[in-house]
Design a protein around this motif. Structure first.
Motif, PDB file in Angstrom:
ATOM      1  N   ALA A   1       0.832  -1.202   0.000  1.00  0.00           N
ATOM      2  CA  ALA A   1       0.000   0.000   0.000  1.00  0.00           C
ATOM      3  C   ALA A   1       0.865   1.249   0.000  1.00  0.00           C
ATOM      4  O   ALA A   1       1.865   1.324   0.718  1.00  0.00           O
ATOM      5  CB  ALA A   1      -0.923  -0.002   1.203  1.00  0.00           C
ATOM      6  N   GLY A   2       0.471   2.207  -0.797  1.00  0.00           N
ATOM      7  CA  GLY A   2       1.192   3.474  -0.875  1.00  0.00           C
ATOM      8  C   GLY A   2       2.288   3.433  -1.919  1.00  0.00           C
ATOM      9  O   GLY A   2       2.476   2.435  -2.604  1.00  0.00           O
ATOM     10  N   PHE A   3       3.008   4.551  -2.051  1.00  0.00           N
ATOM     11  CA  PHE A   3       4.092   4.616  -3.024  1.00  0.00           C
ATOM     12  C   PHE A   3       5.232   3.707  -2.612  1.00  0.00           C
ATOM     13  O   PHE A   3       5.475   3.468  -1.442  1.00  0.00           O
ATOM     14  CB  PHE A   3       4.599   6.066  -3.162  1.00  0.00           C
ATOM     15  CG  PHE A   3       3.996   6.792  -4.329  1.00  0.00           C
ATOM     16  CD1 PHE A   3       2.649   6.676  -4.602  1.00  0.00           C
ATOM     17  CD2 PHE A   3       4.765   7.591  -5.159  1.00  0.00           C
ATOM     18  CE1 PHE A   3       2.070   7.336  -5.677  1.00  0.00           C
ATOM     19  CE2 PHE A   3       4.207   8.255  -6.243  1.00  0.00           C
ATOM     20  CZ  PHE A   3       2.864   8.131  -6.504  1.00  0.00           C
ATOM     21  N   THR A   4       5.957   3.240  -3.620  1.00  0.00           N
ATOM     22  CA  THR A   4       7.057   2.329  -3.409  1.00  0.00           C
ATOM     23  C   THR A   4       8.258   3.027  -2.776  1.00  0.00           C
ATOM     24  O   THR A   4       8.576   4.149  -3.149  1.00  0.00           O
ATOM     25  CB  THR A   4       7.495   1.756  -4.773  1.00  0.00           C
ATOM     26  OG1 THR A   4       6.396   1.060  -5.332  1.00  0.00           O
ATOM     27  CG2 THR A   4       8.655   0.815  -4.624  1.00  0.00           C
ATOM     28  N   GLY A   5       8.905   2.300  -1.882  1.00  0.00           N
ATOM     29  CA  GLY A   5      10.187   2.737  -1.354  1.00  0.00           C
ATOM     30  C   GLY A   5      10.147   4.146  -0.798  1.00  0.00           C
ATOM     31  O   GLY A   5       9.416   4.449   0.133  1.00  0.00           O
ATOM     32  N   SER A   6      10.911   5.014  -1.434  1.00  0.00           N
ATOM     33  CA  SER A   6      11.040   6.382  -0.958  1.00  0.00           C
ATOM     34  C   SER A   6       9.949   7.296  -1.510  1.00  0.00           C
ATOM     35  O   SER A   6       9.949   8.497  -1.251  1.00  0.00           O
ATOM     36  CB  SER A   6      12.408   6.907  -1.394  1.00  0.00           C
ATOM     37  OG  SER A   6      12.623   6.532  -2.745  1.00  0.00           O
TER      38      SER A   6
END
Lengths: 165, 690
Positions: free
Chosen positions: B380-385
């Motif tokens: 869930a959410g943006f990947t990594g940074s």
């Protein structure tokens, strides 16, 4: 691509829309959908595919459920047309709206006017529909959001509540 | 009439790499690339105008497949036709082959898929010399369009206004493309000094806008004699089309999900997004994960066969457990029990009894039945940074009458965003749900809370809404206007008092990355996502040997998504996603000819109707608690990942044919079942080996 300019001269077309006598000046082959939306400002009828596949532009024409993108306006001469805007006067509308809300029968909402018209059309003929009747009655209306299940539930719930009354 | 020469700013659709022109100036890189814009007060006149235009092309050698692109004999993008590549390395893969009882290989393909929102792309733009450009449109990400229009129109931030209107479905298809159509309308409006409306018809929308990236995944896996994965190599390649757009990010998600919900002691994943001369592929629910997870879950069934164990057992023996690490070496801290989820899904689908019965019944008759499983995860959410870079900002404001408004750029397009974010704010303020409204996403009104993508809205934006709402409460309490255990009436009165003294009552919350999150963009290692949603899906399918059609007869979708914030809406996300994924698996085939989709109509690109779908039985389990808005995790994309492999696994169970490519149409089944000569589906000849 935009609709092609109508050929020939415009003609006067008389019909009843949502119980009101209306007169429009249109090319005979213009789509009923465009006349409803552009000339009569009834924007509740939606265009999804423009070729009679998706049912978003469904209206009732003399009690028949039709895709208004496939109806040349001349064919509607003298007809009685009901669009989603005219549905508010229908007894079925309140239970249907409530059931669509409770069951999650609407997500983005673009197919909803057509679904409601198809549901009303079904329930008028078949007040106590079996699941298969609902599935078939709505098979001409595409929905990309819900997977249909919650729409079926909503129609079944509205039918139950209407029968009980 | 507008050409590239009329562009006041930079001729590009600004996104990640700014390589895509808004209007082609010298070269067209795909068949649908815009060159010239025409507008007229009577749109019906445009057909005549288009007929009067003739464009002469000097043909260049085209590249239409991933294989041609990889061969690099014709370079169409950059120096090597590659938009992006990633390398994930965990442990020492070279060391595992010698200990392997089996080495299992497989190659898997997924096709392009059209989002097919029922409302096509459309915008209105109006230019005013004083106020600049305003765009109203059907879109997901107002600030993406805002950024693109600043660059294109050469106007400052405050001279571009983007307003999201009611949006009739999106599914990713209105993530990046609206910047293109908004750019066109803006350019026409600037030149004509009049408002301009562009609404695509269905054929235009299908042929020109983005689709799901086609993919190819190769697996080579070292397996112990009892079916445990020792390590392996995964090669994941996607077709990005003619411009970079979002391919690097889609590739990233596909790469991170490529190992599925399994423990890999060692793995090497090589991923690449390549250029072809087709319209750019783009965001579509799942965003790379449905592609690589299709491969993983088909491959697991293959591993099971080679190791001589059941599809259930091979998954049990390899499931990730709390404390173990994913392929990017993210430690699973969630209290997840995949064994339990699998057991429950098997029970709900009556898997064992049905599988045994079908095996018996399939001995005769023309209708063969099978059961297929898929286990998977979705971050869930943006990947990594990514979330750190987005740096989202959310506002909540209260009026003098105590009415509360949520200010976010997150867009409603059917997922229930407005309902859920208002619920969260109401709960945080101890107000009735009806006391909270949401502002229309308008860049002059709402802050940039990031794009409406990546299953991030409830979890990431929801958490910010919660803390911004708490900020309102704290302000009122600190100033002594509101005590503990207040009533809605007391809240309203205190808002009135505060605003009479201070003028306005607003509270903002900005995303703060949890301190302990480690992510290395170079090595592609670390905490890829703040949380994962987990699922096990079971499909019961039939293959009709008279028509060769595959139908899904029953579908169980069991998932762990943390706290379900709104059960009716959440169920709708799952049923809708499963339906779309059934289309991805069995019906929706984009037919390409020279880089152009030629079946760009609902008549011949077939999405499921109400008559095509099985009962979709949705179940939620909550196993642990994650940090976030009341413990909710992302949910929107998850159901897109599992159905396709579950269905194709079911088809193999029914008729014993190892299909490795979707969509799986009746003609594919027909072809595979022809007795002589034995033919393999798909362009490759690689077979599973032992």
């Amino acid at each position: 691509m935009n609709p092609s300019p109508g050929t020939g001269t415009k003609c006067q077309i008389l019909f009843t829309v949502n119980g009101e006598a209306r007169k429009v000046l249109a090319h005979p082959m213009e789509r009923l959908l465009d006349v409803l939306r552009n000339d009569l400002a009834l924007k509740g009828t939606k265009e999804g595919c423009g070729e009679g596949e998706c049912g978003s532009c469904s209206v009732l024409l003399d009690g028949m459920l039709v895709n208004s993108c496939l109806v040349p306006v001349v064919q509607a001469t003298g007809a009685s047309i009901v669009t989603i805007e005219g549905m508010s006067a229908q007894a079925l509308m309140i239970p249907l709206q409530e059931a669509f809300l409770e069951c999650g029968g609407t997500q983005c909402g673009i197919c909803t006017p057509g679904m409601i018209l198809a549901a009303v059309h079904l329930l008028e003929k078949t007040p106590e529909p079996a699941p298969a009747d609902i599935r078939e009655g709505l098979a001409g209306n595409l929905c990309r959001c819900t997977g249909y299940q919650q729409i079926f539930e909503a129609v079944a719930m509205a039918a139950r509540r209407m029968v009980r009354k | 009439m507008v050409t590239a020469k009329d562009i006041p700013g930079k001729n590009c659709i600004s996104l990640i790499l700014d390589d895509q022109p808004c209007l082609a100036a010298e070269t067209v890189n795909h068949p649908e690339e815009p060159i010239l814009l025409l507008a007229h007060a009577d749109c019906r006149m445009l057909r005549k105008a288009v007929d009067a235009v003739s464009i002469e092309y000097e043909p260049l050698p085209p590249v239409h497949t991933m294989e041609e692109s990889e061969r690099q004999s014709t370079i169409i993008w950059g120096t090597d036709n590659a938009f992006k590549s990633y390398l994930v390395e965990k442990g020492d893969v070279e060391a595992v082959w010698k200990d392997a009882a089996h080495i299992v290989e497989g190659e898997y393909f997924t096709g392009a898929q059209e989002q097919l929102y029922i409302e096509n792309n459309g915008v209105i733009a109006a230019f005013d010399p004083e106020d600049g450009v305003t765009v109203w449109g059907s879109l997901q990400c107002p600030y993406y369009v805002h950024k693109a229009l600043m660059a294109l129109c050469g106007l400052p931030e405050d001279k571009i206004r983007v307003v999201q209107m009611e949006t009739g479905g999106a599914f990713g298809g209105k993530e990046e493309y609206p910047s293109m159509i908004a750019g066109h309308a803006a350019l026409l409006s600037i030149k004509s000094q009049r408002p301009v409306k562009i609404v695509y018809d269905r054929m235009e929308d299908m042929v020109a806008t983005t689709k799901r990236h086609p993919s190819r995944t190769r697996h080579r896996t070292a397996v112990s004699k009892d079916g445990q994965i020792l390590g392996g190599e995964i090669e994941f390649t996607i077709d990005g089309g003619a411009y970079a757009t979002l391919s690097s990010v889609v590739l990233s998600r596909g790469t991170i999900h490529a190992g599925g919900p399994y423990y890999w002691p060692s793995v090497r994943i090589r991923a690449k997004a390549v250029a072809t001369n087709t319209p750019p592929h783009g965001a579509f629910r799942g965003f790379g994960a449905p592609q690589s997870l299709f491969a993983m879950e088909r491959h697991m069934d293959h591993i099971a066969q080679v190791a001589g164990i059941s599809p259930v057992e091979v998954r049990r023996r390899n499931f990730l457990k709390p404390g173990q690490t994913t392929t990017t070496e993210q430690t699973i801290r969630e209290d997840i029990d995949l064994d339990h989820l699998l057991g429950r899904a098997l029970e709900l689908s009556d898997y064992a009894a049905k599988k045994a019965r079908f095996a018996e019944e399939n001995r005769s008759g023309m209708r063969k039945k099978g059961m297929g499983i898929a286990a998977f995860l979705h971050g869930a959410g943006f990947t990594g940074s990514g979330e750190r870079y987005l740096n989202s900002l959310v506002g909540v404001e209260a009026g003098a009458d105590g009415g509360v408004r949520v200010l976010v750029s997150s867009a409603e397009f059917g997922q229930g965003t407005n309902t859920v974010l208002c619920q969260i704010a109401a709960e945080a303020l101890a107000l009735p749900y009806e006391g909270v409204m949401i502002a229309r996403p308008d860049t002059t009104v709402v802050p940039n809370s990031g794009p409406t993508v990546a299953s991030r809205t409830a979890m990431i934006v929801g958490t910010l809404v919660q803390s911004a709402a708490q900020g309102i409460k704290q302000t009122l309490m600190k100033t002594g206007l509101l005590g503990d255990n207040y009533t809605p009436e007391q809240f309203r009165a205190s808002c009135g008092q505060f605003i009479r003294t201070h003028g306005a009552l607003k509270s903002y919350a900005r995303y703060e990355a949890p301190g302990d999150v480690y992510w290395d963009d170079e090595k592609y290692r670390g905490e890829a996502y703040a949380a994962f949603a987990w699922a096990v899906y079971v499909a019961e399918v039939s293959v009709d040997l008279t028509t060769y059609a595959v139908t899904v007869d029953d579908f169980v979708a069991l998932q762990e998504v943390g706290k379900v914030l709104h059960p009716v809406l959440a169920e709708g996300q799952i049923t809708g996603g499963v339906a779309q994924a059934i289309g991805f698996a069995l019906y929706e085939k984009v037919v390409w000819q020279n880089g152009r989709m030629i079946n760009n109509q609902m008549t011949n690109y077939i999405m499921p109707t109400s008559a095509d779908l099985p009962p979709i039985r949705v179940f939620f389990e909550q196993l642990g608690n994650v940090h976030g808005a009341h413990g909710a995790k992302g949910i929107g994309e998850l159901p897109m990942d599992g159905p396709a492999p579950a269905i194709v696994n079911g088809v193999e169970d029914a008729i014993g044919v190892r299909f490795r490519s979707i969509p799986l149409l009746p003609e594919d089944v027909f072809e595979a079942l022809q007795p002589e000569p034995p033919r393999q589906q798909g362009p490759s000849s690689t077979r599973g080996t032992t």
